[in-house]
Scaffold this active site. Sequence first.
Site, PDB file in Angstrom:
ATOM      1  N   SER A   5       0.588  -1.352  -0.246  1.00 39.10           N
ATOM      2  CA  SER A   5      -0.255  -0.134  -0.523  1.00 39.10           C
ATOM      3  C   SER A   5       0.853   1.558   0.250  1.00 39.10           C
ATOM      4  O   SER A   5       2.466   1.340   0.329  1.00 39.10           O
ATOM      5  CB  SER A   5      -0.909   0.362   1.254  1.00 39.10           C
ATOM      6  OG  SER A   5      -1.278   1.414   1.542  1.00 39.10           O
TER       7      SER A   5
ATOM      8  N   TYR B 100      -2.573  -0.152   9.783  1.00 38.94           N
ATOM      9  CA  TYR B 100      -2.212  -0.354   8.701  1.00 38.94           C
ATOM     10  C   TYR B 100      -1.189  -0.525   8.069  1.00 38.94           C
ATOM     11  O   TYR B 100      -0.867  -1.664   7.603  1.00 38.94           O
ATOM     12  CB  TYR B 100      -3.580  -0.277   7.704  1.00 38.94           C
ATOM     13  CG  TYR B 100      -3.706  -0.567   5.945  1.00 38.94           C
ATOM     14  CD1 TYR B 100      -4.110  -2.583   5.545  1.00 38.94           C
ATOM     15  CD2 TYR B 100      -3.677   0.426   4.979  1.00 38.94           C
ATOM     16  CE1 TYR B 100      -4.201  -2.106   4.332  1.00 38.94           C
ATOM     17  CE2 TYR B 100      -3.527  -0.335   3.906  1.00 38.94           C
ATOM     18  CZ  TYR B 100      -4.164  -1.430   3.740  1.00 38.94           C
ATOM     19  OH  TYR B 100      -4.077  -1.860   2.110  1.00 38.94           O
TER      20      TYR B 100
END
Length: 329
Positions: free
Chosen positions: A128, A153
């Site tokens: 990501s 995350y």
Amino acid sequence: MRVLVTGAAGFIGAHVCERLLARGDTVLGLDALERAPGDVALRRSRLARLSGTRGFTFLAGDLTDAARLHEAFALARPEGVVHLAARVGVRAPDEEAPAYADTNVTGFVRVLEGCREAKVAHLVYASSSSVYGAATPAPFREDAPVDQPLNLYGATKRANELMAHAYSHLHRLPTSGLRFFTVYGPWGRPDMAPLLFLRALARGEPLVLHAEGRMRRDFTFVDDVAEAVLRVLDRPPRLTSEGPPHRLLNVGHGEPVALGDFVGLLERHWGTKARVTSVPAGAAEMASTWADPSRLERETGFRPRVSVDEGVARLVAWYREWTGVARGT
């Protein structure tokens, strides 16, 4: 090619499965469905588009179930693995932190072990843009420091990259980590800004903008992302004198857009003005994301091409069809 795709009923996963099947690959899709956070009806609708397609098999299960994941590898006998299943979202509540670790970290170890035991030719996994965090100079390049994540995350995705590198070094497992940048488009995630904005616009509800719309995101259309995944899958990295068969690649359009301007595009294509409410940016959010996709282009001959204007038009057209809401109503 025989391919195991985790997160097959997810946003990116469903698009990747469609492309793999269209070119004749055999796909086993693994997805948690009801046990996964998010819109279950949307996940089931994505899966329904795949079901019945020649070469596709579905298995319900998640990464926290080691026996189910082992079964998936046994059934698929994969030559390639595309790992997209994860707990996602940068605003994870504190009470969900253990679930993020269980799925994104422990679950990823199980995927790596499955690949090692099955002697998989190439593992492509989702990382990501969140790994870049704070203090990364723009545009973001893969060799930039990534040691200051702003959210859990992003930290779990950086952990994935390091774990994959270790397996590539220890076991010569070819691995490619793809740093996705704000993926949007038809069948998208309802918890992300594009669909949140569009749903509020369609319903005439207040649209919540952080930091008065000044935050910028490198919006990347899902068709471009799926194309990048397949191109990377077909080109596994090789063991060289410089290091193990592991690489990291940005998958982003390379043109950041302010959220306020993105809303303006939605307004134009939907045909109405938004009712905007501005709130402060959260501590977990980056002020801007901006991919340098040069390495992806060098490695695969491809870089994302769909302009944000074209992508928003296609997103709006899909949303009208999906919801049955006419233009400007």
